[in-house]
Write a protein that holds these residues in place. Structure first.
Motif, PDB file in Angstrom:
ATOM      1  N   ALA A 163      24.607  23.293  13.764  1.00  0.00           N
ATOM      2  CA  ALA A 163      24.580  24.249  14.871  1.00  0.00           C
ATOM      3  C   ALA A 163      25.974  24.715  15.280  1.00  0.00           C
ATOM      4  O   ALA A 163      26.135  25.818  15.819  1.00  0.00           O
ATOM      5  N   VAL A 164      27.003  23.905  15.027  1.00  0.00           N
ATOM      6  CA  VAL A 164      28.363  24.290  15.399  1.00  0.00           C
ATOM      7  C   VAL A 164      28.977  25.240  14.373  1.00  0.00           C
ATOM      8  O   VAL A 164      29.884  26.016  14.697  1.00  0.00           O
ATOM      9  N   THR A 165      28.492  25.207  13.160  1.00  0.00           N
ATOM     10  CA  THR A 165      29.007  26.120  12.138  1.00  0.00           C
ATOM     11  C   THR A 165      28.716  27.564  12.531  1.00  0.00           C
ATOM     12  O   THR A 165      27.609  27.898  12.956  1.00  0.00           O
ATOM     13  N   GLY A 166      29.705  28.431  12.380  1.00  0.00           N
ATOM     14  CA  GLY A 166      29.468  29.836  12.685  1.00  0.00           C
ATOM     15  C   GLY A 166      30.736  30.581  13.047  1.00  0.00           C
ATOM     16  O   GLY A 166      31.846  30.021  13.041  1.00  0.00           O
ATOM     17  N   ALA A 204      31.667  28.008  21.890  1.00  0.00           N
ATOM     18  CA  ALA A 204      31.964  29.433  22.054  1.00  0.00           C
ATOM     19  C   ALA A 204      32.795  29.686  23.298  1.00  0.00           C
ATOM     20  O   ALA A 204      33.740  30.497  23.289  1.00  0.00           O
ATOM     21  N   HIS A 226      26.700  24.574  20.688  1.00  0.00           N
ATOM     22  CA  HIS A 226      27.303  25.831  20.256  1.00  0.00           C
ATOM     23  C   HIS A 226      27.870  26.620  21.432  1.00  0.00           C
ATOM     24  O   HIS A 226      28.979  27.183  21.343  1.00  0.00           O
ATOM     25  N   ARG A 246      32.687  18.245  11.429  1.00  0.00           N
ATOM     26  CA  ARG A 246      32.272  18.610  12.785  1.00  0.00           C
ATOM     27  C   ARG A 246      33.080  17.829  13.825  1.00  0.00           C
ATOM     28  O   ARG A 246      33.598  18.405  14.790  1.00  0.00           O
ATOM     29  N   TYR A 249      32.997  32.773  15.740  1.00  0.00           N
ATOM     30  CA  TYR A 249      33.231  32.766  17.186  1.00  0.00           C
ATOM     31  C   TYR A 249      34.293  33.808  17.540  1.00  0.00           C
ATOM     32  O   TYR A 249      35.288  33.954  16.827  1.00  0.00           O
TER      33      TYR A 249
END
Length: 461
Positions: free
Chosen positions: A98-101, A139, A135, A120, A103
């Motif tokens: 869920a933290v991957t992404g 952000a 997340h 992570r 920003y």
């Protein structure tokens, strides 16, 4: 071959063959189909070129003395750049944490890669956040910071992150300049083999890699793609993983045709067992960062000494020269740094529709392994081959604009794209996409269903 097939693969294929086998002409590959994945870059052309290169090198190995030739289906090659497995009655685990992404930072964009638990933890620690941060909290924290400063802070802690750069900014960056000066594939000399090496001089045209032993020390995603291709034509692949590593979303996709075992090279008994396995291997495929195997006493010269005649194929994320050569990296991070995900100032990242850098590097690794096997048969010498995600990104960027302006969009693979055979994976029944390429007489398919990591003993049988 259809007369109306686009030719966006030709230039990339020519450059691959120039480093693999200059005697093989690009027109030895026939491409069928017109549709493409929707992208600003010729991703479908890249899929045809690199899968075609692997198929041509397989043809060269399987039919000694005959001119190599192969066919590629443009649609299937493109779909194989995504997921090749279709679960029946079950679902793949999530690929991404869920933290991957991506920003939004104070002055641009940054991507975190946190699919591995230790990555992570390191990223969250660099942000001053607890291990269970969600997340939204990540952000909010990033929104107030500089993307470049956060990239440095996370990488310094051993995490994985990349700020979004414009293509020209990457070309002006020391690592971008280093990558641009590198060959598409680094080829290194190897030692002569011994008379009792057990090589196959006359491969079975139906299963041309039967009897070839491939030792697989790779993780998501390029290396497993390479060894999956080799296994599809009969190679005996043994994948080794240490305790604690997992990639649940990708294991059903990439372990088909392979035996998977536990082995820790940091333990004396694990190292002794590995040396014994390596002494009987034909091909070693690994993705450790530069210097990692050297630190364990397994530098390239030692590997060749353990197995004279070894075909040694290695992957690095950021290239084999330059200040970032030992940095941790993944496909999505390279897309950010190299500017592939750049779509304009103040615009959100616009990445490729698939992990094309991983996929193309994987098939190029398979092509390198096959060329190495052929050269060993012809000369008795082993060889080393080095591929990087960043160099594949450069190839794709240099090929931008080669595809025709208007091509049909492939969309989702239909039922007819899948082989009707049912694969009894460890998670349930599944189907695989049909073969993306054809080499006369060679059967595509796997002798073992996909299974979990570390599920058997570290042995070839």
């Amino acid at each position: 071959m259809m007369d109306t097939a686009p030719s966006d693969h030709t230039g990339m294929l020519r450059r691959m063959l120039a480093v693999l086998d200059p005697d093989t002409p690009p027109d030895a590959l026939r491409v069928e189909g017109r549709a493409s994945l929707a992208s600003r870059y010729p991703v479908s052309g890249l899929a045809c070129a690199v899968i075609g290169a692997a198929a041509l090198m397989l043809s060269r190995w399987a039919r000694p003395g005959a001119p190599p030739s192969a066919d590629v289906d443009r649609a299937l090659a493109s779909w194989w750049f995504g997921f090749g497995i279709r679960p029946l009655g079950w679902a793949r685990p999530d690929v991404r944490d869920a933290v991957t992404g991506d920003y939004a930072a104070r002055d641009g964009w940054i991507r975190l890669h946190a699919n591995a638990a230790h990555h992570r933890r390191r990223a969250l620690a660099a942000l001053g956040l607890p291990d269970d941060a969600v997340h939204a909290a990540v952000a909010d924290r990033i929104r107030r910071e500089s993307a470049g400063a956060l990239e440095d802070a996370i990488v310094d802690r051993g995490g994985c992150a990349a700020a979004l750069r414009a293509p020209q900014a990457w070309l002006d960056h020391p690592q971008g300049r280093a990558v641009a000066a590198e060959p598409l594939v680094h080829r290194l000399p190897g030692l002569a083999g011994t008379p009792d090496a057990g090589w196959l001089d006359d491969p079975d045209p139906g299963r041309p890699l039967a009897g070839i032993r491939v030792l697989d020390l790779t993780r998501v995603l390029a290396g497993p793609v390479a060894t999956r291709f080799l296994a599809a034509y009969g190679a005996r692949v043994l994948r080794l993983d240490p305790e604690g590593w997992d990639e649940p979303g990708m294991v059903p996709e990439v372990t088909v045709g392979k035996r998977c075992a536990f082995l820790d090279l940091r333990r004396p008994d694990g190292m002794e067992r590995f040396r014994g396995l390596l002494a009987r291997a034909d091909v070693l495929v690994h993705g450790y960062r530069p210097g990692a195997l050297d630190a364990l006493g397994l530098d390239a010269r030692t590997r060749q000494a353990i197995r004279p005649g070894l075909v040694d194929v290695c992957l690095d994320a950021w290239g084999w020269t330059g200040p970032w050569r030992a940095r941790r990296g993944f496909d999505s991070l390279v897309q950010m740094s190299a500017g592939i995900a750049w779509s304009g100032a103040d615009a959100a990242p616009d990445p490729l529709p698939v992990q094309a850098l991983d996929q193309s590097a994987g098939y190029l690794m398979a092509a390198s392994a096959l060329r190495g096997l052929t050269l060993r048969r012809e000369t008795g010498l082993g060889s080393g081959w080095r591929v990087s995600l960043a160099r594949m990104a450069r190839l794709l960027q240099e090929s931008a604009g080669t595809a025709p302006a208007a091509l049909p969009d492939l969309g989702v693979a239909p039922d007819t794209a899948y082989d009707p055979a049912i694969e009894p994976t460890a998670w349930g029944a599944a189907q695989r996409l049909r073969a993306p390429c054809r080499v006369a007489g060679a059967r595509w398919g796997w002798d073992l269903p996909a299974g979990p990591l570390r599920s058997g003993p570290p042995d070839w049988w």
